[in-house]
Design an enzyme around this catalytic site. Sequence first.
Site, short mmCIF file in Angstrom:
data_model
loop_
_atom_site.label_atom_id
_atom_site.label_comp_id
_atom_site.label_asym_id
_atom_site.label_seq_id
_atom_site.Cartn_x
_atom_site.Cartn_y
_atom_site.Cartn_z
N HIS A 44 -3.93 9.80 2.77
CA HIS A 44 -2.85 10.75 3.01
C HIS A 44 -2.10 10.38 4.31
CE1 HIS A 44 -0.93 14.53 2.23
NE2 HIS A 44 -0.97 14.78 3.51
N LEU A 46 -1.89 7.51 5.75
CA LEU A 46 -1.19 6.22 5.66
C LEU A 46 0.20 6.36 5.05
CD1 LEU A 46 -4.02 3.80 4.46
CD2 LEU A 46 -2.87 3.80 6.67
N ARG A 47 0.35 7.44 4.29
CA ARG A 47 1.60 7.68 3.59
C ARG A 47 2.82 7.77 4.52
NH1 ARG A 47 1.47 9.49 -1.92
NH2 ARG A 47 1.70 7.46 -2.85
N TYR A 164 -2.66 -8.11 -20.94
CA TYR A 164 -3.53 -9.28 -21.11
C TYR A 164 -3.37 -9.94 -22.48
CZ TYR A 164 -5.28 -7.88 -16.61
OH TYR A 164 -5.34 -7.56 -15.29
N GLY A 218 -0.54 -4.32 -10.47
CA GLY A 218 -1.64 -3.37 -10.61
C GLY A 218 -2.48 -3.34 -9.35
N THR A 219 -3.30 -2.30 -9.24
CA THR A 219 -4.04 -2.11 -8.00
C THR A 219 -5.53 -2.41 -8.15
OG1 THR A 219 -4.45 0.18 -8.60
CG2 THR A 219 -2.48 -0.26 -7.30
N LEU A 221 -7.40 -0.40 -9.64
CA LEU A 221 -8.03 0.93 -9.65
C LEU A 221 -7.82 1.67 -10.97
CD1 LEU A 221 -7.12 2.13 -6.06
CD2 LEU A 221 -9.41 1.81 -6.96
#
Length: 259
Positions: A44, A46-47, A164, A218-219, A221
């Site tokens: 939060h 870091l936002r 993919y 993509g992350t 996650l």
Amino acid sequence: TTRITKFDQRADEFGALAHSFNQMAEQLENNISSHQRLLGDVSHELRSPLTRLQLAVALAEKNIGNTAEQQKHLSRCEMEVERLDEMIADVLTLSRLEHSQKAFACDDTNLNHLVSQVVTDCQYFASSKDVSIEFKESGKYTLLADDKLLASAISNVLNNAVKYSANNQVVTVELTQQHEQIMLSVFDNGPGVPDEMLDKLFKPFFRVADARDRSSGGTGLGLAIAQQAILMHHGEIIAENIKPSGLKITIVLPMAKMG
Ligand code: ADP
């Protein structure tokens, strides 16, 4: 969320031992939840600097005096800031889901409709690489679900299947039932995942080929979030390789009880 078994309370040495184990377990549980809270707080916090950075880069890009070289670096900055933003959002989502347990907005959901909506939303991405998505449904299913959360989990699995896949391949989405459970499977004919890595697929930040998968966006996650979302619906998510090549992800959901 980790749950630790509690030992029976008894009045002898075993009882004393059980008591200290229980105390340790409690401490461990507290540590885990404060760790999750910290993760949420950090993401939060870091936002705000990131938003300011985003603004500064956007302003710098507007400067008509920029050389091509400067413009190139600024575009690169913009891309990386976007990536960080996406990553923070995903860390926040995962941390929120891990915290919230059962507290989510449940409603009677028409699963056929929800899946077909997710398929439609993914068509644009699929057509950009000439991948076709086939949706096969046998039966009509309704369940108590948080629509948005469930749709985002399914969407992540489907987007991965398309991502993919090679150009011109087919991705199949199958909605069926087995005993008292709804089975939603997504098949692709992509490279699949090495067997020994299948059980790591749902771990945060896990990627099969770190450099390759990172560069494709993509992350790392998405599947961890999807798994958490499915667990919150009392379901499970399973990955298997298929022959000759490809991945099958099955989301198993409990059927709504009648009456
Ligand atoms: P990402 O943002 O990297 O896609 P995910 O959590 O969605 O993160 O997936 C984690 C990793 O699992 C991916 O980086 C990729 O290595 C692998 N993976 C996911 N879906 C597939 C698929 N359909 N075929 C092959 N590999 C996949």
